[in-house]
Write a protein that holds these residues in place. Structure first.
Motif, PDB file in Angstrom:
ATOM      1  N   LEU A 331       0.911  -1.324   0.005  1.00 15.93           N
ATOM      2  CA  LEU A 331       0.045   0.025  -0.257  1.00 15.93           C
ATOM      3  C   LEU A 331       0.747   1.177  -0.083  1.00 15.93           C
ATOM      4  O   LEU A 331       0.236   2.279  -0.284  1.00 15.93           O
ATOM      5  N   VAL A 332       2.036   1.256   0.357  1.00 20.57           N
ATOM      6  CA  VAL A 332       2.857   2.312   0.304  1.00 20.57           C
ATOM      7  C   VAL A 332       4.122   2.107  -0.669  1.00 20.57           C
ATOM      8  O   VAL A 332       4.069   3.113  -1.655  1.00 20.57           O
ATOM      9  N   LEU A 333       4.643   1.269  -0.794  1.00 22.30           N
ATOM     10  CA  LEU A 333       6.309   1.210  -1.541  1.00 22.30           C
ATOM     11  C   LEU A 333       5.805   0.854  -3.007  1.00 22.30           C
ATOM     12  O   LEU A 333       6.243   1.534  -4.019  1.00 22.30           O
ATOM     13  N   VAL A 334       4.560   0.004  -3.209  1.00 19.35           N
ATOM     14  CA  VAL A 334       4.103  -0.283  -4.610  1.00 19.35           C
ATOM     15  C   VAL A 334       3.516   0.983  -5.258  1.00 19.35           C
ATOM     16  O   VAL A 334       3.898   1.297  -6.443  1.00 19.35           O
ATOM     17  N   PRO A 335       2.654   1.679  -4.597  1.00 24.94           N
ATOM     18  CA  PRO A 335       2.190   2.747  -5.258  1.00 24.94           C
ATOM     19  C   PRO A 335       3.230   3.938  -5.590  1.00 24.94           C
ATOM     20  O   PRO A 335       3.259   4.588  -6.740  1.00 24.94           O
ATOM     21  N   LEU A 336       4.052   3.915  -4.755  1.00 25.19           N
ATOM     22  CA  LEU A 336       5.407   5.161  -4.934  1.00 25.19           C
ATOM     23  C   LEU A 336       6.466   4.570  -5.983  1.00 25.19           C
ATOM     24  O   LEU A 336       7.302   5.138  -6.306  1.00 25.19           O
ATOM     25  N   ARG A 337       6.163   3.255  -6.538  1.00 27.51           N
ATOM     26  CA  ARG A 337       7.079   2.476  -7.579  1.00 27.51           C
ATOM     27  C   ARG A 337       8.567   2.168  -6.904  1.00 27.51           C
ATOM     28  O   ARG A 337       9.526   2.090  -7.703  1.00 27.51           O
ATOM     29  N   LEU A 338       8.271   2.018  -5.669  1.00 26.98           N
ATOM     30  CA  LEU A 338       9.610   1.666  -4.886  1.00 26.98           C
ATOM     31  C   LEU A 338       9.708   0.267  -4.782  1.00 26.98           C
ATOM     32  O   LEU A 338      10.996  -0.257  -4.221  1.00 26.98           O
TER      33      LEU A 338
END
Length: 350
Positions: A331-338
């Motif tokens: 929910l955080v790293l994937v949307p930020l493409r990290l």
């Protein structure tokens, strides 16, 4: 008469496959066909399957996930319904007979029964037995009564074949295809049903290593689905979204709940004995009634439930760690493409 096939995806499952096939072939309502997908096994999986006289298809390369292996077999299904069964899961003799009943309602797209543990030899298995007994005798019946089951378990769910094909097969975009399909169908106005009388026994992780792998996949898959489905659920199935948000709330607040005794004792200087009695009393008040009800219904001795109860806290620690990890990654790293999130499917048993 409604026809039904079983699909058994199997990668290196020679040890437990025989028990699964025996349960499928001894149903009070027989399957019209049993298909084993030998997912490029390197052991005797294919030979074991052939010895039972079932249909066997062997993939030239490993499909990489259960959903892909099931889709490999789905192309050969000709019956009205299809019931994928994990290669280490055993169905009660009347499972098919009971799981067919909901499909008399044309609105029903998917149905699944109650899952219990097959083995209780190790700490993770004993802990999982308590999780299942609680979940399938408290959460699932309530969700089903509200017409909003959160998941139809992938080890023993039945699907309408034509509808599943029109959807594109078992979803491959997440690592938990069962939850993805359950939510997708309810967003479309279709029904998912929990059949409490239909019982399947699943082989669960026997070691901490495999428990960690399975829980990481389950939790990552849950939050992958939260990321994909939340807006659609808000528009089309808000009650299901409510159950999901309750689950997310439980995950977010779990560390605080388990830290509470230490905070009361060491920060607020409360008495050790009273604090532990209060905390344990609340836990028992919440968990004991559903566990004893489940034990009574499934004819499990209460002493067995009490013996296994302490082990659930090992599982809770693992669940909490990987739930928080999945929340942050998906929910955080994937949307930020990290991060790409979890994309590799790993089995929960050797």
């Amino acid at each position: 008469m409604t026809t039904i096939s079983a699909i058994v995806p199997a990668h290196n499952e020679e040890q437990g496959l025989g028990d699964t096939l025996e349960s499928l072939l001894s149903q009070t309502h027989p399957f019209d066909e049993v298909i084993v997908v030998d997912d490029h096994s390197t052991d005797r999986t294919r030979q074991v399957a052939l010895s039972y006289g079932v249909t066997v298809f062997t993939a030239e390369t490993n499909q990489g996930s259960k959903a892909r292996a099931q889709n490999y077999g789905l192309r050969y299904v000709w019956t009205d319904l299809v019931l994928p069964v994990d290669a280490d899961t055993v169905l009660a003799r009347d499972y098919v007979e009971l799981i067919l009943e909901p499909f008399e309602n044309p609105r029903v797209a998917v149905a699944a029964g109650c899952v219990l543990t097959r083995f209780e030899d190790t700490a993770p298995e004993r802990g999982r037995s308590i999780e299942y007994l609680f979940g399938f005798h408290f959460q699932r019946p309530i969700q089903n009564a509200a017409n909003s089951p959160v998941v139809c378990s992938g080890c023993c769910s039945a699907f309408r074949t034509r509808e599943l094909r029109e959807f594109g097969g078992f979803p491959e975009r997440t690592v938990v295809e069962d939850m993805d399909y359950t939510w997708s169908k309810q967003e479309e106005g279709r029904r998912a049903v929990y059949v409490g009388d239909a019982v399947a026994q699943a082989a669960d992780p026997s070691t901490l290593t495999y428990l960690r792998k399975q829980v990481w996949r389950w939790m990552a898959g849950f939050f992958q689905n939260v990321r994909i489905h939340t807006l659609h659920l808000a528009r089309h199935k808000p009650l299901l979204l409510l159950w999901i948000l309750i689950a997310v709330w439980d995950i977010v607040t779990a560390p605080l709940w388990y830290a509470m005794p230490f905070l009361l004792i060491f920060v607020w200087n409360q008495g050790v004995m009273m604090t532990m009695l209060w905390w344990m009393g609340f836990e028992l008040l919440l968990l004991t009634p559903p566990l004893f009800y489940g034990a009574h219904r499934r004819k499990i001795p209460y002493r067995v439930v009490m013996r296994n109860f302490p082990y659930v806290y090992l599982n809770k620690v693992v669940n909490t760690y990987y739930a928080w990890k999945a929340l942050l990654v998906e929910l955080v790293l994937v949307p930020l493409r990290l991060s790409k999130g979890l994309v590799t499917y790993e089995k929960g048993r050797a």
